[in-house]
Design an enzyme around this catalytic site. Sequence first.
Site, PDB file in Angstrom:
ATOM      1  N   CYS A   1       0.865  -1.080   0.036  1.00  0.00           N
ATOM      2  CA  CYS A   1       0.051  -0.124   0.022  1.00  0.00           C
ATOM      3  C   CYS A   1       0.693   1.266   0.077  1.00  0.00           C
ATOM      4  CB  CYS A   1      -1.027  -0.083   1.242  1.00  0.00           C
ATOM      5  SG  CYS A   1      -1.632  -1.625   1.088  1.00  0.00           S
TER       6      CYS A   1
ATOM      7  N   HIS B   1      -3.421   7.810   5.992  1.00  0.00           N
ATOM      8  CA  HIS B   1      -3.439   6.496   5.245  1.00  0.00           C
ATOM      9  C   HIS B   1      -4.746   5.989   5.747  1.00  0.00           C
ATOM     10  CE1 HIS B   1      -2.607   2.736   3.148  1.00  0.00           C
ATOM     11  NE2 HIS B   1      -2.524   2.099   4.343  1.00  0.00           N
TER      12      HIS B   1
ATOM     13  N   HIS C   1      -9.846   1.513  -0.315  1.00  0.00           N
ATOM     14  CA  HIS C   1      -8.436   1.382  -0.312  1.00  0.00           C
ATOM     15  C   HIS C   1      -7.974   0.934  -1.432  1.00  0.00           C
ATOM     16  CE1 HIS C   1      -4.447   0.986   0.939  1.00  0.00           C
ATOM     17  NE2 HIS C   1      -4.466  -0.125   1.822  1.00  0.00           N
TER      18      HIS C   1
END
Lengths: 391, 301
Positions: free
Chosen positions: A152, A285, A320
Site C-alpha cells: 500500500c 492512510h 483502499h
Amino acid sequence: MKIFVTGIGVVSAIGMNVEEALLSLRSQKTGISKGTQPFSERFMVGEIPYSNAELMEKFKLKDFSSRTALLGKIAAKEAFTNHTLHTQIRTGIISGTSVGGMDVSEIEYKKFLKDGTDSLDAYSHHSSGTTTQQIADELGITEYINTISTACSSAVNAIMLGARMLQSGQLDRVLVGGTDALSSFTISGFRSLMIFDENWCKPFDEERKGLNLGEGAGFLVLETEQSISKSGIKPLAILSGWSNASDAYHQTASSPEAIGATRSMKEALSVAKLSPSDIGYINAHGTATPNNDLSESVGIKNIFGTNIPPFSSTKSYTGHTLAASGGIEAVFSILALHHGMLLPNLNFKNSISETGLTPIKEYSEGNNIHHILSNSFGFGGNNSTIILSKV
Amino acid sequence: MYFIQHIESISCQNTFGRTNFWNELKPLDSQCALLSPDYKNYIAPNTLRRLSTILRIGITCAKACSENINKDFDAISVGTSLGCLTDTEKFLVTINTVSGDILSPTAFIQSTHNTIAGQISLELKNHSYNMTHTQNCLSFETALLDGMLCIDEGKNNVLVGAADESISFMERLRGNLIDTPLPFTTLGTFFVMSNQPTNQSKVALLKSSVFFNKPEAETIENFIVNHTVDAVIETGDRFLKLSSNHSNVLLYSGYNQSASAFAFHLAVDRLTYDGNLSTILVINNLDKGKLGLTLLQKHVS
C-alpha cells in the site's frame, strides 16, 4: 533543488479524471457501493463502473492489457496531457502496483486448474514490471522505467524515488504514481485477513470494523526547475518532503508505538525543512482497520503533540486502492492545496477512545493551507510520507 | 565508487558462505537442485516453518551479511522480477479450491513482492529505508541504482540484493513466453555496499546503468569508453567478441530473471581472487531490448 509537480491524473471510483474527482470530493459523494463482478458482488468496494472494453473505447486505448495497466494508462495520460517528449528532457516513469497483471492471470490460472485450457499468451501480462512497461509504451517513455512493489505504500515510494532521481541529476522529468485494479486474488486475500467492513468503512471511528477495497490509478509529473524552463509548463505544487521507514514489528500489523509511521513523518518534515506547525492538513492512510487507525493516530500524536492539524482519510470516498492509494491521494492533496479544501472524513461518528482525535467532519474550501502531509503505510511495516506545498 | 564489503548467494552452485569459488563452477545440468545452507542456523524454527524458499534465501543472505559487517544497514533495496511465486500459486490454488469463508491468510501475506525485504527488516529489527523494485529482468539493476543513490545521499552500509523463484508451472511457459533450453532455477544474491573502502572490501562498483530500447552494441561501447575491460560476464553470449575472457552466467545460474545479481557475485569473487583481472563488465541482456550494464573493479586499500 526544488521538485515541481507539473501534471496530475487520477481515475477512481469517484471519477474518471481530475475534474470528476473534484466534483465528488466537493459534494462529499462516496464511490463505494456493492460490487458488480462475481468476485466483488458480496462486498462494498470502490469499483470503477466500466468494463475493460468500455475503458479502452472511452479512452481510445488500442492495446490489450491487464485492467491494472489500463487504469494506469488512463491516469498517466491525463497527468502527461500538457507535456511532450523532448530529446533534451530525460523523462522516466516509476509506477507502484501490487496486483500487476494478476487480474488477467487469475482468470487463466482458474482455467488451468479446471481443464488446462488457459491461454499461455495471457500470462505475458502478469508481471508488475510489464504493467509499467505498457504504460511507458503508451506514452513513448524510454529513458527509465521502474516499478515499486511495497504493497500500500508503493505509489508514495515511487513518488519519492522519482524526486531523488531528479535531485541526483539522473532524470529531468518523471511520471510517478501507482495503479491497482480489483481482483479476486486481493479480495480473497483481504477476506482471509478478516479486515473488511461489510458496510461503508469508518476511518478513525471508534466503531470501525475494517476497510473497503477500491481500484484506481493516480499519477504526478515531477520536474526540475531547469526542465520547466524548457517545457514552459506551469507548476501545480512543490513536492517538498518525503521519507520511508520500516516499522519492523509484524508482517501485517503496525506497532502500537507507531515506530515506522513516526519516523517517516518526522523525516519527511526534516527533508521539507518544515515544523509540524506548518502542516495545514494531513491526508492520512486511514484504512479504517482497527489496527492502522489506532497506530497512525499514535504516530500523528507523537509528531504533532497537542497541535494536531485537520486530518482525514479519503478512503471513505475511494476505498483502499492498495498500491495506487498514495498516487490518488497525492492528486487529492494537490487539489486541496489549490482550493484550500479540508476534505471530510466520511462516516465518522465517535473518536477512537484511546486517542480522542477527531478528523474533519465537514467539507470546506478557501482555507489557508500551505503544506499537506500524506501518509501511505504498506504491509510488512513499510511506512512512507510525502509533503506537498503551494508553489 | 561504492565498496563491496560482503556478498552472499544461495544458488545451485556451492556458493553460500564461500569465497574463491569462481574457478570451480560447472555448467548446470537439467537435474540441478538448489544448494541450501542449514537455514536453522539463521532462522527460528517457528518462523522457518512457514517461509517459502525465496524468503529463506533473502533472510539468510541478509543475516550473513549483517553478521559479517556487524553494523546496522542504513538502507535495504531488493529486486525481484516475479516475486514470491510459490506463495502466489499457493493462494491461487486456495481460492479456487477452498469453499466457505475461512481461508488461511499466510500465503496471501507472503505472496507480495516486498515480503522479501520486509522479512529482512523484521528479522534484523531494521527501521531504515526499505524498498522493493520489480522491473522484469532489470529488477536487480534498478534495486542496485537505488542502493547507490542511498550512498550518494549520505547513507552507509546499504544492503542490496535480488532473488527470484522457479516453480514447476514455469515449464508450461517454456518455448512460449520463456525461450530457453536452460533449467529454471531459484537463486538470490545479497551484498553490503559502503561509501568508503574497508579492511574487507576488495572490489569497487564503478558504475551501473539501465537502458530501454537502445542499440545494444553502441550503448555498451559508450558505457565502457575510457575503461579497459579484462573480462565480461553476460546473461547470454551475444558479446563474445568483447573479450577473450567471456562467460555466460546463465550456464552456471540456470535461467533466472535475477541472474545478473549472480553475475555480480561472480565478478566480485573473480576480481578478489584472480590476480590477472582488474575490471569486469557485467552485461544483463536477458530481456529483449532491455540492457543492464555494471562495471566492477579491483580495489585494495
